[in-house]
Design an enzyme around this catalytic site. Structure first.
Site, PDB file in Angstrom:
ATOM      1  CB  THR A 128      -0.916   0.030   1.230  1.00  0.00           C
ATOM      2  OG1 THR A 128      -0.125  -0.080   2.408  1.00  0.00           O
ATOM      3  CG2 THR A 128      -1.912  -1.114   1.195  1.00  0.00           C
ATOM      4  CG  PHE A 129       4.911   0.797   1.250  1.00  0.00           C
ATOM      5  CD1 PHE A 129       5.984   0.924   0.386  1.00  0.00           C
ATOM      6  CD2 PHE A 129       4.589  -0.460   1.725  1.00  0.00           C
ATOM      7  CE1 PHE A 129       6.732  -0.181   0.000  1.00  0.00           C
ATOM      8  CE2 PHE A 129       5.323  -1.574   1.352  1.00  0.00           C
ATOM      9  CZ  PHE A 129       6.397  -1.438   0.481  1.00  0.00           C
TER      10      PHE A 129
ATOM     11  CB  VAL B 127      10.635  -2.885  -2.053  1.00  0.00           C
ATOM     12  CG1 VAL B 127      12.094  -3.107  -1.665  1.00  0.00           C
ATOM     13  CG2 VAL B 127       9.848  -2.350  -0.862  1.00  0.00           C
TER      14      VAL B 127
ATOM     15  CG  ASP C 176       1.612  -3.162   9.872  1.00  0.00           C
ATOM     16  OD1 ASP C 176       0.738  -4.040  10.075  1.00  0.00           O
ATOM     17  OD2 ASP C 176       1.963  -2.807   8.738  1.00  0.00           O
TER      18      ASP C 176
END
Length: 435
Positions: free
Chosen positions: A104-105, A108, A219
């Site tokens: 969601t961020f 990578v 988290d």
């Protein structure tokens, strides 16, 4: 980052893990050999021992072989992800080798640092403002941890960070796969209990260290716990000893080293900050969060308990996507919720109960499939006994302490580390593949 803000922008992707994961074979590709490239200079925020050093563009001069040209400008995709191509440079310093993952961020990427000639992992955050803000929080937390944790053994190490085309880019050391990826690529076969002990000990040590710094991760999950090394070994699978040796199920893979590090601090919160919003990825979310009672350090310990069960069984303890079903699963595995927590539940959680403290289940179930999913769950003691041979009694007692409903009664990280599961017969039952 997996924080879900209640009123402003709930994440719909937090609960996407399927109830039953697809069974895949071990498919770790061999690492790409680094390409010999002439080093170049790059100006950014270099992080050395937790401190950042500014290198301003106007003060950089380069002599020698021209550095790679920047790739053509492209618009971000509809979700704000950076659009890239393998082989391009991400700023003049980093050459993109492959995509390692997405969340969601953002994404990578595996990249080659052309200045230091080492492979790194770069987290490219989505260009949306809320993710940029979370990235700056993560950078702050990572730098604080780097200063406090001199050994660098507990948390992923930040190498550098920079803002590139409206994307915060965080450069990390490159580690091995996450515990979730290892399980997935190994057909979700459980880890041996002695390995679970070593992984759990390291995880609790990292959590205790953060809590001492007044930080709450919020988290914790197998996706955010990375093995330091990608190396693995193939061993006979005792659950399939009756099968033919020609059957691939006769063997399973285990990490060659049990060393792990925590990642993803974008939703990490300081003790003094607001704790009213919803945190944690669904499967590892504590009951006080669901009931709207507020949360603090104990929410991390609930997540640790869920993770330990998953490492022992190969499957998430609470594979659910909805609050009422989640609470029903908790009661099925752990017994009824305490009345004093139910009566204090906020207005949004009142709908999950009827006739006082009784959970509205199965009457309130959304489907018969949901009822069956809850009904098939065993009690915690039986679940552990199905997957653990020796140390089962100690593990059950530890999990009952980590998965206590009332956060005030839940084991603290330091208390859990002193539990007999970690100290009894440690010499006898050490993980034999540790390096």
């Amino acid at each position: 980052m997996e924080t879900q803000w209640v009123a402003e922008h709930p994440h719909v992707t937090m609960d996407k893990r399927p109830r039953k994961r697809p069974r895949l074979t071990w498919d770790v590709p061999p690492p790409l050999p680094p390409t010999r490239v002439i080093p170049t200079l790059y100006c950014g925020q270099e992080v050395v021992n937790g401190a950042s050093t500014n290198h301003w563009l106007h003060s950089c001069y380069y002599t020698g072989v021209p550095r790679p040209a920047s790739p053509p400008w492209r618009a971000d995709d509809k979700d704000g992800h950076y659009v890239f191509a393998v082989g391009e440079t991400l700023s003049p310093r980093y050459k993109i080798l492959s995509k390692m993952g997405e969340g969601t961020f953002g994404q990578v990427l595996e990249c080659l640092d052309l200045e230091k000639m080492e492979t790194v992992a770069i987290k490219i955050v989505r260009s949306l403002q809320k993710y940029r803000e979370a990235a700056m929080i993560e950078i702050d937390v990572l730098q604080r941890l780097a200063i406090a944790d001199i050994s660098g053994a507990r948390y992923v190490q930040i190498r550098n960070w920079f803002d590139y085309r409206n994307h915060i880019c965080i450069v990390f050391e490159k580690l091995g796969p996450s515990l979730y990826d290892f399980l997935r690529r190994n057909s979700y076969r459980s880890f041996p209990i002695d390995l679970v002990r070593e992984l759990g000990r390291q995880l609790l040590e990292s959590v205790a260290f953060m809590h001492d710094l007044r930080l709450i991760h919020t988290d914790l999950k197998p996706e955010n716990i990375l093995l330091v090394s990608s190396e693995c070994i193939k061993v006979p699978d005792c659950k399939f000893v009756t099968r033919s040796a020609k059957d691939g199920s006769f063997f399973k893979n285990l990490p060659k080293s049990s060393a792990i590090k925590l990642i993803d601090f974008g939703s990490t919160t300081f003790e003094h900050q607001d704790h009213s919003y919803v945190v944690s990825t669904r499967h590892y979310r504590a009951p006080e969060v669901i009931l709207g009672l507020g949360w603090n350090y104990p929410c991390d310990l609930w997540s640790v308990g869920c993770i330990l069960v998953e490492l022992c069984s190969g499957e998430a303890l609470f594979q659910t996507h909805e609050n009422l079903e989640h609470l029903a699963m908790m009661e099925r595995v752990l017994g009824p919720l305490p009345q004093h927590m139910v009566v204090r539940a906020d207005r949004r959680a009142e709908k999950y109960f009827r006739r006082g403290p009784r959970l509205d289940w199965p009457e309130g179930a959304t489907s018969s499939e949901s009822v069956r999913a809850v009904y098939k769950l065993p009690r915690l003691e039986n679940l552990v006994m199905q997957h653990v041979d020796h140390s089962a009694g100690d593990l059950i007692d530890l999990l009952q302490g980590l998965l206590r409903y009332d956060p005030t009664e839940r084991l603290k990280a330091q208390e859990a580390l002193r539990h007999p599961f970690f100290i009894r017969d440690r010499r006898r039952y050490g993980y034999s593949f540790m390096h």
